[in-house]
Design an enzyme around this catalytic site. Sequence first.
Site, PDB file in Angstrom:
ATOM      1  N   HIS A 225       0.601   1.067   0.817  1.00 40.48           N
ATOM      2  CA  HIS A 225       0.763   0.947   2.264  1.00 40.48           C
ATOM      3  C   HIS A 225       1.935   1.813   2.711  1.00 40.48           C
ATOM      4  O   HIS A 225       2.787   2.204   1.908  1.00 40.48           O
ATOM      5  CB  HIS A 225       0.959  -0.507   2.706  1.00 40.48           C
ATOM      6  CG  HIS A 225       2.259  -1.126   2.315  1.00 40.48           C
ATOM      7  ND1 HIS A 225       3.407  -1.018   3.078  1.00 40.48           N
ATOM      8  CD2 HIS A 225       2.606  -1.882   1.242  1.00 40.48           C
ATOM      9  CE1 HIS A 225       4.388  -1.672   2.496  1.00 40.48           C
ATOM     10  NE2 HIS A 225       3.944  -2.208   1.371  1.00 40.48           N
TER      11      HIS A 225
ATOM     12  N   CYS B 234       4.851  -3.350  -4.150  1.00 45.40           N
ATOM     13  CA  CYS B 234       3.832  -2.473  -3.578  1.00 45.40           C
ATOM     14  C   CYS B 234       4.143  -1.006  -3.858  1.00 45.40           C
ATOM     15  O   CYS B 234       5.261  -0.641  -4.204  1.00 45.40           O
ATOM     16  CB  CYS B 234       3.732  -2.694  -2.073  1.00 45.40           C
ATOM     17  SG  CYS B 234       2.918  -4.235  -1.617  1.00 45.40           S
TER      18      CYS B 234
END
Length: 231
Positions: A186, A201
């Site tokens: 992301h 992430c």
Amino acid sequence: MGDIRRRSAVVLGLTAMVTPLTLALGTAPAQAAGCTTKAGPYQKQVEKFLGRPVDGKQSSADCKAIRAFQTKHGITPNIGYAGPVTWGVMDLMNKQKAAGKNPNKAGKCPVNKGRIACVDLTRQLSWIQDGKKLVHGPVPVRTGRDGYETRTGLKKVYWRNKNHHSTIYDVPMPYAQFFDGGQAFHSVGVSMWNPPGSHGCVNMTKTDAKKYWSLLRTGDEVYVYGRKPGT
């Protein structure tokens, strides 16, 4: 006369209190609040990276250049000191640049899976390939910090949410593509070289996250390998 002496004592006392308070509020000498005159252990390497004269001695111009780099990438304290964190970021940039357009030269990311997103934690790079063909990248990424490492292995994109918002950390996760529990590709609004890293992430710039969004689909494989520096 006694009143005068008492007033003088009060004034002196207040002055003594104000002086350290002023220092604490940040109006201390520029040396403490701005640049350091001390050369760091990686002074020569940092000078070379920044295109400065390589003499291993800290100058005001050196400090200004180092501070600008530190500020840009969120390295603290940004006092122009050529320490291990600053040099570590620069060294990583050098290694990323050396990857060129052949990031899978060592063959560590599978070439028998068709379209696959590769994540090299060691070099903090990601790319998308189809067999041996490079489809996109390599691009710099920001993976999990110590204690929140991005997990290695072969995975698959199992859920995509273009406007996702993390309920755990209460932060936006645009163009989120989840591939391992709460870990996803992301975009973020910080530098890809901002230490110490993410909460697991694979962070990307908005441009790269949008490109990954357009190229990957649910079910596409992701291969994560290596080890992030400092973990």
